[in-house]
Design a protein around this motif. Structure first.
Motif, PDB file in Angstrom:
ATOM      1  N   THR A  39       0.846  -1.190   0.000  1.00 33.93           N
ATOM      2  CA  THR A  39       0.000   0.000   0.000  1.00 33.93           C
ATOM      3  C   THR A  39       0.883   1.242   0.000  1.00 33.93           C
ATOM      4  O   THR A  39       1.798   1.377   0.819  1.00 33.93           O
ATOM      5  CB  THR A  39      -0.916   0.012   1.239  1.00 33.93           C
ATOM      6  OG1 THR A  39      -0.121  -0.135   2.419  1.00 33.93           O
ATOM      7  CG2 THR A  39      -1.931  -1.099   1.171  1.00 33.93           C
ATOM      8  N   LEU A  40       0.593   2.143  -0.932  1.00 31.81           N
ATOM      9  CA  LEU A  40       1.395   3.360  -1.084  1.00 31.81           C
ATOM     10  C   LEU A  40       0.486   4.555  -1.343  1.00 31.81           C
ATOM     11  O   LEU A  40      -0.558   4.411  -2.004  1.00 31.81           O
ATOM     12  CB  LEU A  40       2.372   3.230  -2.259  1.00 31.81           C
ATOM     13  CG  LEU A  40       3.502   2.210  -2.161  1.00 31.81           C
ATOM     14  CD1 LEU A  40       4.250   2.147  -3.489  1.00 31.81           C
ATOM     15  CD2 LEU A  40       4.445   2.561  -1.029  1.00 31.81           C
ATOM     16  N   PRO A  41       0.883   5.742  -0.857  1.00 33.14           N
ATOM     17  CA  PRO A  41       0.145   6.958  -1.237  1.00 33.14           C
ATOM     18  C   PRO A  41       0.427   7.276  -2.707  1.00 33.14           C
ATOM     19  O   PRO A  41       1.472   6.898  -3.255  1.00 33.14           O
ATOM     20  CB  PRO A  41       0.728   8.028  -0.306  1.00 33.14           C
ATOM     21  CG  PRO A  41       2.094   7.518   0.035  1.00 33.14           C
ATOM     22  CD  PRO A  41       1.991   6.030   0.064  1.00 33.14           C
ATOM     23  N   GLU A  42      -0.475   7.980  -3.330  1.00 34.35           N
ATOM     24  CA  GLU A  42      -0.373   8.213  -4.772  1.00 34.35           C
ATOM     25  C   GLU A  42       0.894   8.979  -5.162  1.00 34.35           C
ATOM     26  O   GLU A  42       1.501   8.700  -6.202  1.00 34.35           O
ATOM     27  CB  GLU A  42      -1.616   8.963  -5.244  1.00 34.35           C
ATOM     28  CG  GLU A  42      -1.749   9.010  -6.752  1.00 34.35           C
ATOM     29  CD  GLU A  42      -3.105   9.516  -7.194  1.00 34.35           C
ATOM     30  OE1 GLU A  42      -3.287   9.721  -8.410  1.00 34.35           O
ATOM     31  OE2 GLU A  42      -3.979   9.702  -6.316  1.00 34.35           O
ATOM     32  N   HIS A  43       1.331   9.904  -4.313  1.00 25.74           N
ATOM     33  CA  HIS A  43       2.502  10.710  -4.671  1.00 25.74           C
ATOM     34  C   HIS A  43       3.790   9.878  -4.682  1.00 25.74           C
ATOM     35  O   HIS A  43       4.783  10.266  -5.309  1.00 25.74           O
ATOM     36  CB  HIS A  43       2.648  11.885  -3.698  1.00 25.74           C
ATOM     37  CG  HIS A  43       2.989  11.472  -2.289  1.00 25.74           C
ATOM     38  ND1 HIS A  43       4.268  11.182  -1.867  1.00 25.74           N
ATOM     39  CD2 HIS A  43       2.175  11.307  -1.202  1.00 25.74           C
ATOM     40  CE1 HIS A  43       4.252  10.863  -0.588  1.00 25.74           C
ATOM     41  NE2 HIS A  43       2.997  10.919  -0.159  1.00 25.74           N
ATOM     42  N   ALA A  44       3.794   8.736  -4.002  1.00 27.96           N
ATOM     43  CA  ALA A  44       5.002   7.907  -3.934  1.00 27.96           C
ATOM     44  C   ALA A  44       5.365   7.311  -5.287  1.00 27.96           C
ATOM     45  O   ALA A  44       6.537   6.983  -5.540  1.00 27.96           O
ATOM     46  CB  ALA A  44       4.815   6.790  -2.911  1.00 27.96           C
ATOM     47  N   ILE A  45       4.384   7.190  -6.167  1.00 25.57           N
ATOM     48  CA  ILE A  45       4.625   6.566  -7.469  1.00 25.57           C
ATOM     49  C   ILE A  45       5.575   7.392  -8.323  1.00 25.57           C
ATOM     50  O   ILE A  45       6.221   6.876  -9.238  1.00 25.57           O
ATOM     51  CB  ILE A  45       3.278   6.362  -8.209  1.00 25.57           C
ATOM     52  CG1 ILE A  45       2.314   5.579  -7.320  1.00 25.57           C
ATOM     53  CG2 ILE A  45       3.474   5.628  -9.517  1.00 25.57           C
ATOM     54  CD1 ILE A  45       2.861   4.235  -6.865  1.00 25.57           C
ATOM     55  N   GLU A  46       5.714   8.665  -8.011  1.00 28.28           N
ATOM     56  CA  GLU A  46       6.584   9.547  -8.797  1.00 28.28           C
ATOM     57  C   GLU A  46       8.049   9.438  -8.382  1.00 28.28           C
ATOM     58  O   GLU A  46       8.919  10.019  -9.031  1.00 28.28           O
ATOM     59  CB  GLU A  46       6.117  11.006  -8.651  1.00 28.28           C
ATOM     60  CG  GLU A  46       4.648  11.236  -8.983  1.00 28.28           C
ATOM     61  CD  GLU A  46       4.324  10.851 -10.420  1.00 28.28           C
ATOM     62  OE1 GLU A  46       5.204  11.017 -11.291  1.00 28.28           O
ATOM     63  OE2 GLU A  46       3.192  10.384 -10.664  1.00 28.28           O
ATOM     64  N   HIS A  47       8.329   8.715  -7.322  1.00 29.31           N
ATOM     65  CA  HIS A  47       9.698   8.624  -6.825  1.00 29.31           C
ATOM     66  C   HIS A  47      10.572   7.847  -7.824  1.00 29.31           C
ATOM     67  O   HIS A  47      10.159   6.804  -8.346  1.00 29.31           O
ATOM     68  CB  HIS A  47       9.714   7.926  -5.466  1.00 29.31           C
ATOM     69  CG  HIS A  47      10.980   8.121  -4.692  1.00 29.31           C
ATOM     70  ND1 HIS A  47      12.142   7.434  -4.975  1.00 29.31           N
ATOM     71  CD2 HIS A  47      11.276   8.944  -3.646  1.00 29.31           C
ATOM     72  CE1 HIS A  47      13.088   7.801  -4.136  1.00 29.31           C
ATOM     73  NE2 HIS A  47      12.592   8.725  -3.311  1.00 29.31           N
ATOM     74  N   PRO A  48      11.792   8.331  -8.115  1.00 30.08           N
ATOM     75  CA  PRO A  48      12.670   7.651  -9.095  1.00 30.08           C
ATOM     76  C   PRO A  48      12.974   6.194  -8.731  1.00 30.08           C
ATOM     77  O   PRO A  48      13.110   5.349  -9.623  1.00 30.08           O
ATOM     78  CB  PRO A  48      13.950   8.500  -9.064  1.00 30.08           C
ATOM     79  CG  PRO A  48      13.522   9.830  -8.563  1.00 30.08           C
ATOM     80  CD  PRO A  48      12.393   9.583  -7.615  1.00 30.08           C
ATOM     81  N   ALA A  49      13.068   5.892  -7.435  1.00 30.94           N
ATOM     82  CA  ALA A  49      13.377   4.519  -7.018  1.00 30.94           C
ATOM     83  C   ALA A  49      12.263   3.553  -7.401  1.00 30.94           C
ATOM     84  O   ALA A  49      12.513   2.364  -7.657  1.00 30.94           O
ATOM     85  CB  ALA A  49      13.632   4.468  -5.511  1.00 30.94           C
ATOM     86  N   ARG A  54      10.248  -1.026 -10.733  1.00 33.67           N
ATOM     87  CA  ARG A  54       9.367  -1.481 -11.804  1.00 33.67           C
ATOM     88  C   ARG A  54      10.167  -2.046 -12.979  1.00 33.67           C
ATOM     89  O   ARG A  54       9.865  -3.126 -13.505  1.00 33.67           O
ATOM     90  CB  ARG A  54       8.500  -0.323 -12.303  1.00 33.67           C
ATOM     91  CG  ARG A  54       7.296  -0.020 -11.446  1.00 33.67           C
ATOM     92  CD  ARG A  54       6.625   1.248 -11.934  1.00 33.67           C
ATOM     93  NE  ARG A  54       5.226   1.307 -11.578  1.00 33.67           N
ATOM     94  CZ  ARG A  54       4.477   2.383 -11.726  1.00 33.67           C
ATOM     95  NH1 ARG A  54       5.004   3.486 -12.235  1.00 33.67           N
ATOM     96  NH2 ARG A  54       3.200   2.368 -11.393  1.00 33.67           N
ATOM     97  N   SER A  55      11.189  -1.306 -13.386  1.00 30.06           N
ATOM     98  CA  SER A  55      12.005  -1.722 -14.521  1.00 30.06           C
ATOM     99  C   SER A  55      12.713  -3.046 -14.227  1.00 30.06           C
ATOM    100  O   SER A  55      12.744  -3.950 -15.072  1.00 30.06           O
ATOM    101  CB  SER A  55      13.024  -0.633 -14.849  1.00 30.06           C
ATOM    102  OG  SER A  55      13.877  -1.040 -15.898  1.00 30.06           O
ATOM    103  N   ARG A  56      13.247  -3.163 -13.007  1.00 26.63           N
ATOM    104  CA  ARG A  56      13.946  -4.385 -12.632  1.00 26.63           C
ATOM    105  C   ARG A  56      12.986  -5.574 -12.588  1.00 26.63           C
ATOM    106  O   ARG A  56      13.316  -6.678 -13.033  1.00 26.63           O
ATOM    107  CB  ARG A  56      14.629  -4.187 -11.277  1.00 26.63           C
ATOM    108  CG  ARG A  56      15.483  -5.372 -10.845  1.00 26.63           C
ATOM    109  CD  ARG A  56      16.388  -5.017  -9.688  1.00 26.63           C
ATOM    110  NE  ARG A  56      15.639  -4.575  -8.515  1.00 26.63           N
ATOM    111  CZ  ARG A  56      15.674  -3.339  -8.031  1.00 26.63           C
ATOM    112  NH1 ARG A  56      16.408  -2.415  -8.638  1.00 26.63           N
ATOM    113  NH2 ARG A  56      14.983  -3.019  -6.946  1.00 26.63           N
ATOM    114  N   PHE A  57      11.786  -5.349 -12.063  1.00 23.86           N
ATOM    115  CA  PHE A  57      10.790  -6.417 -12.002  1.00 23.86           C
ATOM    116  C   PHE A  57      10.444  -6.938 -13.392  1.00 23.86           C
ATOM    117  O   PHE A  57      10.428  -8.146 -13.635  1.00 23.86           O
ATOM    118  CB  PHE A  57       9.521  -5.922 -11.306  1.00 23.86           C
ATOM    119  CG  PHE A  57       8.315  -6.786 -11.545  1.00 23.86           C
ATOM    120  CD1 PHE A  57       8.154  -7.992 -10.873  1.00 23.86           C
ATOM    121  CD2 PHE A  57       7.339  -6.405 -12.464  1.00 23.86           C
ATOM    122  CE1 PHE A  57       7.049  -8.797 -11.105  1.00 23.86           C
ATOM    123  CE2 PHE A  57       6.228  -7.201 -12.704  1.00 23.86           C
ATOM    124  CZ  PHE A  57       6.082  -8.405 -12.018  1.00 23.86           C
TER     125      PHE A  57
END
Length: 466
Positions: A39-49, A54-57
């Motif tokens: 569970t994450l807040p919506e603004h966390a999705i913008e974080h570069p990490a 996502r890319s690694r997955f």
């Protein structure tokens, strides 16, 4: 490559790939407030990490998919090369275990990385490790569910199939009993679904009640529908096995395979509809309640919460319910399932290897007894009990009722077209075969060496004439 092995092995492989891609690939998309089951807040999705995770997955998921696909090549070789064919089932079972564990690795790593980043950034959503409840919803959650008494319909179908098959050919009664077992399993699943705790979506009790009742009503009728579909499936299997028209085998196989895929498709479509409806309603509600209980979701898909008394909870990954291994009953069920899976693989592997390394032996004793020695399927009878003795070049088609059947050999009890109950101790496609008719059964036997088969036949024939 034989058609039977194509059906038994390669179609399930395609189904497994489809299910895992449909289930795991979308985890990289932020949906319903979660990414990789965290569970994450919506603004966390913008974080570069997050982009790196996502890319690694996606890269690892594709690598595992390709690698496990390459691992199917030896299986194809085994199905083509007769000497390796008996070992293909062992390899297939090992591949399935490797596939299930391997395809979960990328999502597990992504879950751990995302959860670690969440702790580092303190992206907590709602109250941490709190289990919410709505007492009104808990009392009324099952009010619109399908009555359990409706399971009398699929149960009557399964009993009807059993009575039909016992009248026509009792050797297939095990299939009908399986239909009864599956019906009871769906009934039990529906019962436990009703006992699962109600989900708290919002501070608005009316929304909680509406969504819980809608979900349980849909799932209760889904389980009833699946029980009916599976009983039709088992009936078709019985009709296929008792149909002596070999020209229709292709049609029967196609129909039964469609009925194998249909429940999965129905299940996925139903859950997609449920989640879409829930999301639509909650997007319009300003009182959504979030509970941050990621700590209890090891790997993102196994639930271990000793503070939650619920035995079953809704999955975060995939569809349906999962076991709460934080409860004693959950530990017992999970351990039992793992034990059954491991035991099945070990037993099947042992039987297949034994079948490959051990050959049946037919001997004629001094007291004129015919003895056939083969583990678990020993058989003996006086030579005077033989009503007919022949040397034939073909064995009628049929199905196994108990024993072993590979592309190389058949050993155990079978039901053959036109003969009924029969014991086989044969190497397939290796004529001639000794056919022995007794009062209650037929026996087919041959040696790997055709000349030895002929010598055994002559020995039996001479002894019978004395």
């Amino acid at each position: 490559m034989t058609t039977s092995f194509m059906l038994v092995q390669f179609i399930p492989i395609i189904v497994l790939y489809t299910v895992f891609w449909v289930t795991y690939w979308p985890l990289a998309n932020y949906k319903n407030g979660m990414l990789f089951a965290v569970t994450l807040p919506e603004h966390a999705i913008e974080h570069p990490a997050i982009d790196e995770i996502r890319s690694r997955f996606r890269k690892q998921f594709i690598q595992w998919s390709v690698g496990l696909g390459v691992a199917v090549i030896p299986l194809a070789v085994m199905n083509i090369w007769d000497k390796l064919l008996p070992y293909s089932t062992i390899y297939f079972l090992m591949w399935i275990v490797m596939f299930i564990l391997g395809m979960a690795v990328p999502s597990r790593r992504a879950f751990i990385s995302t959860l670690s980043l969440k702790r580092e950034q303190e992206w907590f959503v709602g109250k941490k490790n709190v289990v919410h409840s709505d007492l009104r919803v808990a009392r009324l959650k099952n009010a619109k569910s399908a009555p359990l008494s409706l399971f009398a319909i699929p149960l009557a179908m399964s009993v009807g199939t059993l009575l039909m098959i016992m009248r026509d050919d009792e050797v297939y009664s095990g299939i009908a009993y399986t239909g009864i077992g599956v019906t009871l399993l769906f009934l039990l699943s529906s019962f436990y679904m009703r006992r699962a705790k109600a989900k708290v979506y919002s501070a608005d009790s009316d929304i909680n009640l509406s969504l819980n009742q809608a979900r349980r009503r849909t799932l209760s009728y889904l389980m009833l529908l699946l029980a009916i579909v599976e009983n039709v499936h088992f009936l078709l299997i019985c009709l296929f096995l008792t149909d002596e028209n070999s020209d229709m085998s292709g049609l029967w196989i196609t129909i039964t395979m469609l009925f194998s895929i249909a429940p999965v498709a129905i299940l996925l479509m139903t859950y997609r509809r449920i989640r879409a409806r829930e999301q639509e309603i909650l997007e319009q509600d300003g009182k959504v309640i979030y509970s941050d209980d990621d700590e209890y979701w090891a790997n993102g898909f196994t639930y271990h919460n000793p503070h939650d008394r619920a035995l079953f909870v809704e999955k975060r990954v995939g569809v349906g319910l999962t076991i709460n291994t934080g409860t004693l009953a959950g530990k017992i069920i999970a351990g039992g399932l793992i034990g059954i899976l491991a035991g099945t693989i070990i037993v099947v592997s042992f039987l297949l290897i034994r079948s490959e390394l051990t050959s049946p032996v037919l001997t004629l004793t001094a007291d004129r007894q015919v003895e056939i020695n083969y583990p678990m399927y020993n058989y003996d009878f006086p030579i005077s009990a033989i009503e007919q003795l022949d040397l034939v070049d073909e064995v009628p088609i049929g199905v196994k009722t108990s024993g072993e059947a590979t592309a190389r050999a058949s050993r155990g009890k079978f039901s053959l077209s036109g003969l009924g109950s029969t014991r086989l101790y044969i190497y397939k496609n290796n004529p001639p075969y000794i056919r022995i008719k007794l009062s209650n059964t037929y026996i087919f036997f041959n040696d790997q060496d055709p000349e030895q088969t002929k010598r055994i036949y002559e020995q039996l024939k001479n002894s019978l004439q004395q």
